[in-house]
Design a protein around this motif. Sequence first.
Motif, PDB file in Angstrom:
ATOM      1  N   LEU A   1      20.903  20.657  36.796  1.00 46.50           N
ATOM      2  CA  LEU A   1      21.922  20.211  37.738  1.00 46.50           C
ATOM      3  C   LEU A   1      22.249  21.363  38.678  1.00 46.50           C
ATOM      4  CD1 LEU A   1      24.399  18.242  35.446  1.00 46.50           C
ATOM      5  CD2 LEU A   1      23.302  17.330  37.496  1.00 46.50           C
ATOM      6  N   SER A   2      22.321  21.078  39.981  1.00 49.84           N
ATOM      7  CA  SER A   2      22.652  22.150  40.920  1.00 49.84           C
ATOM      8  C   SER A   2      24.068  22.648  40.665  1.00 49.84           C
ATOM      9  CB  SER A   2      22.525  21.659  42.359  1.00 49.84           C
ATOM     10  OG  SER A   2      23.530  20.702  42.640  1.00 49.84           O
ATOM     11  N   SER A   3      24.268  23.924  40.920  1.00 47.99           N
ATOM     12  CA  SER A   3      25.592  24.523  40.681  1.00 47.99           C
ATOM     13  C   SER A   3      26.088  25.323  41.867  1.00 47.99           C
ATOM     14  CB  SER A   3      25.537  25.437  39.444  1.00 47.99           C
ATOM     15  OG  SER A   3      24.544  26.438  39.613  1.00 47.99           O
TER      16      SER A   3
ATOM     17  N   GLY B   1      23.600  22.257  46.560  1.00 46.86           N
ATOM     18  CA  GLY B   1      24.938  21.803  46.911  1.00 46.86           C
ATOM     19  C   GLY B   1      25.913  21.811  45.751  1.00 46.86           C
ATOM     20  N   VAL B   2      27.185  21.849  46.096  1.00 46.99           N
ATOM     21  CA  VAL B   2      28.259  21.849  45.107  1.00 46.99           C
ATOM     22  C   VAL B   2      28.749  20.422  44.908  1.00 46.99           C
ATOM     23  CG1 VAL B   2      30.540  22.761  44.553  1.00 46.99           C
ATOM     24  CG2 VAL B   2      28.920  24.175  45.835  1.00 46.99           C
ATOM     25  N   TRP B   3      28.869  20.007  43.664  1.00 49.59           N
ATOM     26  CA  TRP B   3      29.207  18.616  43.377  1.00 49.59           C
ATOM     27  C   TRP B   3      30.599  18.225  43.864  1.00 49.59           C
ATOM     28  CZ3 TRP B   3      25.852  14.948  41.864  1.00 49.59           C
ATOM     29  CH2 TRP B   3      24.609  15.390  41.433  1.00 49.59           C
ATOM     30  N   SER B   4      31.494  19.168  43.917  1.00 49.08           N
ATOM     31  CA  SER B   4      32.843  18.853  44.401  1.00 49.08           C
ATOM     32  C   SER B   4      32.858  18.526  45.887  1.00 49.08           C
ATOM     33  CB  SER B   4      33.787  20.033  44.113  1.00 49.08           C
ATOM     34  OG  SER B   4      33.304  21.211  44.739  1.00 49.08           O
ATOM     35  N   ASP B   5      31.768  18.869  46.594  1.00 49.77           N
ATOM     36  CA  ASP B   5      31.659  18.566  48.024  1.00 49.77           C
ATOM     37  C   ASP B   5      30.890  17.275  48.287  1.00 49.77           C
ATOM     38  OD1 ASP B   5      32.991  20.920  48.577  1.00 49.77           O
ATOM     39  OD2 ASP B   5      31.160  22.095  48.896  1.00 49.77           O
ATOM     40  N   LEU B   6      30.657  16.485  47.262  1.00 52.78           N
ATOM     41  CA  LEU B   6      29.818  15.295  47.403  1.00 52.78           C
ATOM     42  C   LEU B   6      30.336  14.341  48.477  1.00 52.78           C
ATOM     43  CD1 LEU B   6      27.214  14.352  45.996  1.00 52.78           C
ATOM     44  CD2 LEU B   6      28.619  12.942  44.499  1.00 52.78           C
ATOM     45  N   LEU B   7      31.640  14.292  48.638  1.00 52.04           N
ATOM     46  CA  LEU B   7      32.236  13.360  49.595  1.00 52.04           C
ATOM     47  C   LEU B   7      31.951  13.716  51.046  1.00 52.04           C
ATOM     48  CD1 LEU B   7      35.701  12.743  47.890  1.00 52.04           C
ATOM     49  CD2 LEU B   7      33.885  11.055  48.214  1.00 52.04           C
ATOM     50  N   VAL B   8      31.489  14.940  51.296  1.00 47.87           N
ATOM     51  CA  VAL B   8      31.250  15.356  52.686  1.00 47.87           C
ATOM     52  C   VAL B   8      29.891  14.883  53.206  1.00 47.87           C
ATOM     53  CG1 VAL B   8      32.670  17.399  52.305  1.00 47.87           C
ATOM     54  CG2 VAL B   8      30.187  17.599  52.145  1.00 47.87           C
ATOM     55  N   TYR B   9      29.082  14.256  52.354  1.00 51.18           N
ATOM     56  CA  TYR B   9      27.774  13.759  52.780  1.00 51.18           C
ATOM     57  C   TYR B   9      27.930  12.337  53.313  1.00 51.18           C
ATOM     58  CZ  TYR B   9      25.800  17.739  50.227  1.00 51.18           C
ATOM     59  OH  TYR B   9      25.477  18.999  49.794  1.00 51.18           O
TER      60      TYR B   9
END
Length: 325
Positions: A258-260, A266-274
């Motif tokens: 899993l990317s970290s 990418g950072v998972w907490s930024d997923l909404l910015v895609y």
Amino acid sequence: MPFIAPTFASFKELRNLILDIMLEGYQSLSPTIVFPMLERLDIVLSHAYCSTDHKSILDNVLAPFVNNHHATLRILHLSTLRSLYIFDIPSFLSNLRHYPQLETFGLWHPFVSIRQSDSAGVTHILRLHSEHLLELSLHAKGPIQYSMYPTADQWYAQEFLQVKLPKLQVLDLDIELYPDIVQTTSYLGQFRHSLLSLKLSVNMLSYEDVKEIAQTFSEQDGLLELQMSIDVLSPHLLSLLASELPSLEILVLEFDKLSSSTSDGGVWSDLLVYPALNGWKLRQLTAEPSNDAFGDLQEYRQQIRAALPCLKELKMGRNQSGSEC
């Protein structure tokens, strides 16, 4: 087997049949037996004695039995155990005739080497049914010695990979030695106009590998289901698939990591910015780790649910049943 044959003959309305017996058991099977409504036939080959004349049984008993159902057969699956290299599958397949209703063909068979693994039988089947085949599964497990692996050029020079299948909708490739991804996408390109479901069970694919595969089908945007193994599951990768395959409905991934951080996907907490994720039509997502090194993935599940409003079912992590979003 003698007491089974008469029983077979009484099943006049049989539609599905699985033959999973030792090869020696077919010796008493009458090749004249016909099930007039048979649509699906699954054959699992194994043997009890190395001295058995397997070629004679395959060519003179089993092949005629299969051919008896040429008018009704829609699905034909053939598999052998990985360790059994002795079966003359090319000869058996070459003895099969054209089945006008056949839509699905699957072969699970060991691969030894280009020189020792004759693909003429597969070529014969694909050529006979190229105009109406809808589903194809090819599982080739492969040589014990790495030195026997073919190069990409050698692999794709085989005649069965040159057969055009213009109506193919479902393709399942489990090729343990699957070569060069560039060659792979070149082969897959012939299916960009027809394919609805693609399953690639190969070595872990990189982000660039996935990009090439996704772009192969992006222009037509007809692919509805995709299953593959990847090295790193990341927000970048999900965004890539959402951008290139916006109509994809079912995605099944096996991942190694899993990317970290931004550097590895990418950072998972930024997923909404895609932005591509918000409009993605994906309904089902399954993401399973390839090992037991991962702990609780609940945080990742929550972030994925928030970023994919169309998602109806999410399964992430081993031994986790699908959950409604």
